[in-house]
Motif scaffolding. Sequence first.
Motif, short mmCIF file in Angstrom:
data_model
loop_
_atom_site.label_atom_id
_atom_site.label_comp_id
_atom_site.label_asym_id
_atom_site.label_seq_id
_atom_site.Cartn_x
_atom_site.Cartn_y
_atom_site.Cartn_z
N GLY A 34 -17.15 2.62 -0.27
CA GLY A 34 -15.93 1.70 0.05
C GLY A 34 -14.86 2.44 -0.26
O GLY A 34 -13.75 1.97 0.44
N THR A 85 -12.95 -11.62 -3.22
CA THR A 85 -12.60 -11.31 -1.82
C THR A 85 -13.20 -12.67 -1.30
O THR A 85 -12.34 -13.27 -0.53
CB THR A 85 -13.21 -10.25 -1.29
N LYS A 138 -17.09 -4.51 2.50
CA LYS A 138 -18.22 -3.67 2.97
C LYS A 138 -19.44 -4.69 2.71
O LYS A 138 -19.99 -4.93 3.76
CB LYS A 138 -18.28 -2.46 2.17
N THR A 139 -19.50 -5.39 1.60
CA THR A 139 -20.75 -5.97 1.29
C THR A 139 -20.65 -7.50 1.72
O THR A 139 -21.73 -8.22 1.73
CB THR A 139 -21.06 -6.01 -0.40
N THR A 195 -18.29 -9.56 -2.58
CA THR A 195 -17.41 -9.33 -3.62
C THR A 195 -16.72 -10.84 -4.00
O THR A 195 -16.21 -11.51 -3.12
CB THR A 195 -16.51 -8.43 -3.23
N ILE A 231 -10.63 -5.97 -1.85
CA ILE A 231 -10.43 -5.49 -3.39
C ILE A 231 -11.12 -3.96 -3.54
O ILE A 231 -11.87 -3.60 -2.75
CB ILE A 231 -10.83 -6.43 -4.50
O1 F6P Z 1 -16.89 -3.10 -7.54
C1 F6P Z 1 -16.45 -1.75 -7.02
C2 F6P Z 1 -16.66 -1.89 -5.51
O2 F6P Z 1 -18.02 -1.81 -5.32
C3 F6P Z 1 -15.66 -0.72 -4.81
O3 F6P Z 1 -16.78 0.29 -5.00
C4 F6P Z 1 -15.41 -1.37 -3.82
O4 F6P Z 1 -14.48 -0.77 -2.94
C5 F6P Z 1 -15.08 -2.81 -4.29
O5 F6P Z 1 -16.03 -3.01 -5.13
C6 F6P Z 1 -15.10 -3.70 -2.89
O6 F6P Z 1 -16.37 -3.98 -2.60
P1 F6P Z 1 -16.71 -4.80 -1.21
O7 F6P Z 1 -15.48 -3.95 0.07
O8 F6P Z 1 -17.97 -4.34 -0.87
O9 F6P Z 1 -16.06 -5.89 -1.11
#
Ligand code: F6P
Length: 536
Positions: free
Chosen positions: A254, A203, A196-197, A200, A143
């Motif tokens: 991101g 996701t 990335k994290t 989320t 996302i």
């Molecule tokens: O909530 C915003 C955000 O942190 C964006 O900056 C980022 O692109 C998106 O969520 C998705 O984050 P991630 O790639 O960590 O799932």
Amino acid sequence: MFESLKTLAEKTRARSILSLFDDDTERAAQYSTTLGDLLFDYSKTNLDVEQRAALIELARGREVEARRDAMFSGAEINDTEGRAVLHTALRNLDGGPVEVDGVDVMPGVRDTLARMRDFARALREGAFAGEGGAITDVINIGIGGSDLGPAMAVRALAPYHDGPRVHFVSNVDGADIAEVLPQCDPKTTLVIVASKTFTTIETMTNARTARAWMSEVVSDPAAQFAALSSAGDKTSAFGIAPERVFGFEDWVGGRYSMWGPIGLSLMIAIGPEAFDAFLRGGQAMDRHFRAAPLEENMPVLLALVGLWHHQVLGYPTRAVLPYDNRLGRLPAYLQQLEMESNGKRVSMDGADLDYASGPVVWGEPGTNGQHAFYQLIHQGTGVVPCEFLLAAQGHEPELRHQHDLLVANCLAQSEALMRGRDLDTAREMMAAKGLEGAELERQARHRVFPGNRPSTTLIYPKLTPEILGQIIALYEHRVFVEGVILGINSFDQWGVELGKELATALGPVVTGEAPADGKDGSTRGLVSYLLRHRGG
Ligand code: F6P
């Protein structure tokens, strides 16, 4: 900071853009800049030599060049998160070393890119297969920055798409994944979890749904999962084998991440060679941004036009209008890139801004928008600066006559916005229809276009991977330059946190497991409605 520019802008209010072309027959060339075949024309804005020079002086005074060099050199310019900003390293294909804390990051970037290429090739050639044979479908679950870039680019580069089908699932709304899964055979599907994290909620929830769907028929679903993330520990905990984890560092934001692992779905779709061409396009824009004098520097000029319209002239929004249907997701992509980056309320030192930060960005492809919201753009009481994008050629040579119509419409819109139609002309039109007196006057007034509405046009030969790379890097650097001049941090996004925290707390409330105590009356009322109607 914008006071002297506002004073300089006074003459703009009473001046027609069209008259600037009369005063300077070379205006189109004087107010355009190029990178190779990419041409940015900003001559249909109400800017003169003195105002442009003042804007360039502002950029110089705000040390755009020094900040730019700091970014490319790996300095920790995202200082609310303590990070460098080096998405440019991901496309530094044949450039020199790039150091973060004294360590060259390029060997790692090259190694990951090589792994991505190997994996994409193996998948496209069938060497990497699912339990039911060669991969026919790839589902990218992500996302925001882990979705919008590749989703936009896969659509933009559809003529180059010769790999398996690629689907994108982003929304936590089950409607999104429920639409995609039935189109795929779990035995020949690869699921890419892009985050990335890797925390989320949207996701991770969709990833678990996809895993459950696959487990119903596939004995080892984890073998058909890949991960794109900078959180290696979390991808392992999810059960994805390290050979299918493509990592990146925290110096890739991101919304700037499609050039690296987050672009894997694009690479699988168009192949590593075309993906390289996309990177080369981005790199060409980087080189231009670093080397071109400010007066000819495309990202700098695009940024200055943006500041002129929003911070100086006070136009609250800007429209991005691609006359290139495959760029249909570009406005949404740019909404994140621009509004998440420059939608800030304090400067780097934490002080309240006493000027506007980034504008609202919106848009739709032409000619569809013409039949929807252009009415307001032409005759509404506010001014919406328009950014047109246009390809000289389409990808459908057999439909050239349609492309010619598209082109004619794009040019007609920017001309109409600038030229308008005055009351006398409207009166003549009504007189020719046989109207007279008060009715002629009334009808004529409805047909007046004020005109003098600014636009820019970014024009290119054809939407190739390389040109797309140039366009995306252009907008990235535009955001950077605007952010530097505004004195804000374009690379954090704290504004998304509060909603996430509250959503987590409301999770058990909307299911009735926790009381809505302490919530405001509206939220309590909505929760009560939901509990009555949520169904079994
Ligand atoms: O909530 C915003 C955000 O942190 C964006 O900056 C980022 O692109 C998106 O969520 C998705 O984050 P991630 O790639 O960590 O799932």
